[in-house]
Scaffold this motif. Structure first.
Motif, mmCIF file in Angstrom:
data_model
loop_
_atom_site.group_PDB
_atom_site.id
_atom_site.type_symbol
_atom_site.label_atom_id
_atom_site.label_comp_id
_atom_site.label_asym_id
_atom_site.label_seq_id
_atom_site.Cartn_x
_atom_site.Cartn_y
_atom_site.Cartn_z
ATOM 1 N N ASP A 1 1.746 -55.793 109.073
ATOM 2 C CA ASP A 1 1.959 -55.878 107.628
ATOM 3 C C ASP A 1 3.151 -56.306 107.166
ATOM 4 O O ASP A 1 3.256 -57.427 106.230
ATOM 5 C CB ASP A 1 2.004 -54.303 107.150
ATOM 6 C CG ASP A 1 0.566 -53.484 107.066
ATOM 7 O OD1 ASP A 1 -0.493 -54.480 107.332
ATOM 8 O OD2 ASP A 1 0.495 -52.550 107.069
ATOM 9 N N SER A 2 4.288 -56.102 107.947
ATOM 10 C CA SER A 2 5.456 -56.869 107.371
ATOM 11 C C SER A 2 5.423 -58.242 107.799
ATOM 12 O O SER A 2 6.109 -59.081 107.331
ATOM 13 C CB SER A 2 6.833 -56.051 108.342
ATOM 14 O OG SER A 2 6.634 -56.005 109.334
ATOM 15 N N GLU B 1 2.846 -60.236 107.845
ATOM 16 C CA GLU B 1 2.192 -60.846 106.951
ATOM 17 C C GLU B 1 2.876 -61.194 105.901
ATOM 18 O O GLU B 1 2.560 -62.226 105.362
ATOM 19 C CB GLU B 1 0.780 -59.972 106.691
ATOM 20 C CG GLU B 1 -0.225 -60.729 106.042
ATOM 21 C CD GLU B 1 -1.502 -60.043 105.817
ATOM 22 O OE1 GLU B 1 -2.647 -60.416 105.942
ATOM 23 O OE2 GLU B 1 -1.423 -58.655 105.825
ATOM 24 N N GLN B 2 3.510 -60.226 105.246
ATOM 25 C CA GLN B 2 4.141 -60.334 104.048
ATOM 26 C C GLN B 2 5.315 -61.599 104.191
ATOM 27 O O GLN B 2 5.351 -62.352 103.144
ATOM 28 C CB GLN B 2 5.107 -58.967 103.658
ATOM 29 C CG GLN B 2 3.921 -58.018 103.081
ATOM 30 C CD GLN B 2 4.794 -56.523 103.013
ATOM 31 O OE1 GLN B 2 5.843 -56.528 102.911
ATOM 32 N NE2 GLN B 2 4.033 -55.369 102.690
#
Length: 617
Positions: free
Chosen positions: A443-444, A446-447
């Protein structure tokens, strides 16, 4: 007996080295020798690619070390070839009195280093002259030389510092630091000369079994090359290029050197002379992608183990390049004992780029390792944790300016290609977790990846719609051709098409592509350079991927015509002088040739491992 003073001696007669394109490569995947068309070994470092030279005439003249072997008849004609799928060079000499061949190679043995030069009589009688001038440690050390052979088994020993060689096969007589001999061969006769390196504190190895070495060396190279597919218009060049990439891969450590030479000039007579005998993470990763595309996963596995050793420690300490065994201290220095190729000075050992931050490098590594994963190479207990640490390093450096792919020695910049490769590193991390089931902070990552895309799209694109070299310029750069290769955009994205237009307008010189405009001052160096061959191969790939097939084939035909008679390419090409420039053979040029040929054959190289659905934005 020593030659008469009136006789022309092969070593002494040459005031400068041969043209760069006149050299052929010998390799045992530990070191390499360069042999000119006139039979001179002008470059050899023992026992590794990055060791000091014993023959350094390439960067000076024969007094800096060379070994010549050719007919005494100066009107002799010459043709060369490799034995199929090997680095066993066959040089055929035709004289008025007969024909003979010189078969020479670095033997593929387990625990020793032997350079073999076998003279084979073909017909009639050919008189040869050989001259050996040994000058160790980049021509800083004249060795202590003595005769150590016995009757019927001549041998010459040379020792300087930690190194020693023994030369067997023909009795050599001394004259002014040159050891020479005249001999003849008749049809059906062989004469062997063998130079063997050993540490000077050890007893010299026993004589080499040359017949066995020939069989072993031929079998090793041909066995390695046997899986390569042999179809397509450019397959001869592809096969030789893949062999070059293997020849530059150290078979003990797995390190892949960028080239086996140092300081061959990018600008003749200038100072753009660099030592390429080390392992750049970028170049090695790109080499691996070409090997992966042709099924060579064992080399990838070997290099991945090398990588684990080389970068062991804190991720913040990762360098862009290492020594062949993972050494970190590659400080650049000048070697005054060698005057340089045709006076191009200084000669450098080590490379100051080791201290640079180049933001694209970890992206190249992670793209290559993902390609290996897709191709079926399983992760080891350490390989994915290493990649995860490298991704976290990218996360930590995401806001840093860098020196860029071309190792710019000017001010640090926001180079667009570097930013895209950081995007690619994060993208591969996300993909590894979501598509391959590995653990990580997807998630991080991807951000951060998506923030990078937004930044690049806003700051890395000119108002006229083309990608920029860096955020503070209107210039373009040939490295932008790699953007679609890693999936940042499609080859026919309007921004890429506009970028290609700009490249063609500003960076094409005599039909070949420059890296960037040196006149812009971006690199912080004096002088200029010639078209960079890998960039032109990238343009072939872009043309092919964007539907310009005729242009792709025309440029590819032009580029393949620039290989020398045995398939070697250097780093750059001097169009006006019709000659190769820079270190040779250059892994970057050969791996780019392979990718371009794959693209023309319908295999999209790096893009073969790209899945359209994972691109963000």
């Amino acid at each position: 007996m020593p030659p008469l003073a009136s006789e022309r001696r092969a070593c002494e007669n040459r005031a400068m080295p041969a043209p760069i394109e006149d050299y052929a490569l010998l390799s045992d995947c530990r070191t390499a020798a360069l042999v000119s068309r006139d039979g001179a070994i002008d470059w050899l470092c023992l026992p590794r690619f990055d060791s000091p030279s014993i023959f350094g005439a390439l960067l000076g003249d024969p007094t800096h070390g060379c070994w010549t072997l050719r007919p005494r008849d100066e009107s002799a004609t010459v043709q060369r070839r490799y034995q199929p799928d090997t680095f066993m060079l066959v040089t055929r000499w035709e004289t008025a009195s007969g024909a003979a061949e010189v078969h020479e190679f670095l033997a593929m043995t387990e625990d020793r280093t032997d350079l073999v030069r076998r003279v084979v009589g073909v017909r009639g009688t050919v008189e040869f002259r050989t001259e050996l001038r040994m000058h160790f440690d980049y021509a800083r050390a004249l060795p202590w030389v003595r005769q150590v052979g016995q009757e019927g088994a001549p041998a010459l020993s040379a020792i300087a510092g930690p190194d020693a060689v023994i030369v067997r096969g023909i009795a050599l007589a001394a004259s002014d630091h040159v050891h020479g001999a005249d001999f003849s061969v008749v049809g059906g006769e062989d004469r062997d000369l063998v130079l063997t390196w050993h540490p000077s504190h050890e007893v010299e190895p026993p004589p080499l079994d040359v017949e066995d070495a020939i069989a072993r060396t031929r079998a090793w190279w041909q066995g390695w090359a046997s899986p390569i597919e042999r179809d397509g218009a450019y397959q001869d060049a592809v096969v030789r290029s893949l062999l070059v990439l293997r020849a530059l891969t150290h078979r003990d450590t797995g390190g892949i050197v960028a080239a086996p030479t140092t300081s061959l000039p990018e600008q003749f007579g200038g100072s753009r002379n660099w030592d390429y005998r080390y392992v750049w993470l970028r170049d090695a990763a790109l080499t691996l992608e070409s090997l992966i595309a042709h099924g060579f996963l064992e080399e990838v596995h070997h290099w991945r183990r090398w990588l684990l050793r080389a970068v062991a420690g804190e991720p913040a300490e990762v360098q862009i390049m290492y020594g062949i065994a993972g050494e970190r201290d590659l400080a650049e220095r000048e070697v005054a004992s060698l005057p340089g190729y045709d006076g191009a000075a200084p000669v450098r050992v080590g490379n100051g780029a080791v201290d640079q931050y180049q933001g694209d490098v970890l992206g190249e590594v992670l793209v290559a390792l993902e390609a290996a994963r897709i191709a079926g190479l399983e992760e080891s207990a350490s390989s994915w944790p290493l990649q995860r640490a490298l991704i976290e390093r990218v996360m930590a450096d995401v806001d840093r300016r860098d020196n860029g792919i071309w190792e710019i020695r000017g001010p640090l910049r926001w180079f667009t290609q570097s930013r895209v490769m950081m995007w690619a590193a994060l993208d591969r991390g996300v993909r590894a977790v979501r598509e391959h089931g590995l653990d990580g902070e997807a998630d991080s990552w991807e951000q951060a990846r998506d923030r990078l895309r937004t930044e690049i799209d806003q700051r890395g694109v000119h108002a006229d719609g083309y990608f920029l070299q860096h955020y503070d310029t209107d210039e373009v750069d040939a490295s932008l051709l790699t953007l679609p290769q890693v999936g940042y955009c499609d080859p026919d994205d309007p921004r890429m098409l506009r970028t290609v237009e700009q490249l063609e307008r500003t960076l094409v010189r005599d039909g070949l592509l420059m890296r960037y405009r040196t006149s812009s001052g971006v690199d912080g160096l004096v002088g200029s350079e010639h078209p960079f061959l890998a960039c032109s191969f990238w343009l072939v790939e872009q043309y092919a991927a964007s539907g310009r097939t005729a242009d792709a084939h025309a440029l590819m035909d032009r580029l393949v015509s620039l290989v020398n008679d045995v398939g070697m390419l250097s780093e750059e090409y001097d169009v006006g002088g019709a000659r190769q420039a820079g270190n040779v053979p250059q892994a970057f040029s050969h791996l780019a040739l392979v990718r371009a040929a794959d693209a023309l054959a319908g295999h999209s190289g790096r893009a073969a491992h790209r899945r359209g659905g994972v691109r963000a934005g």
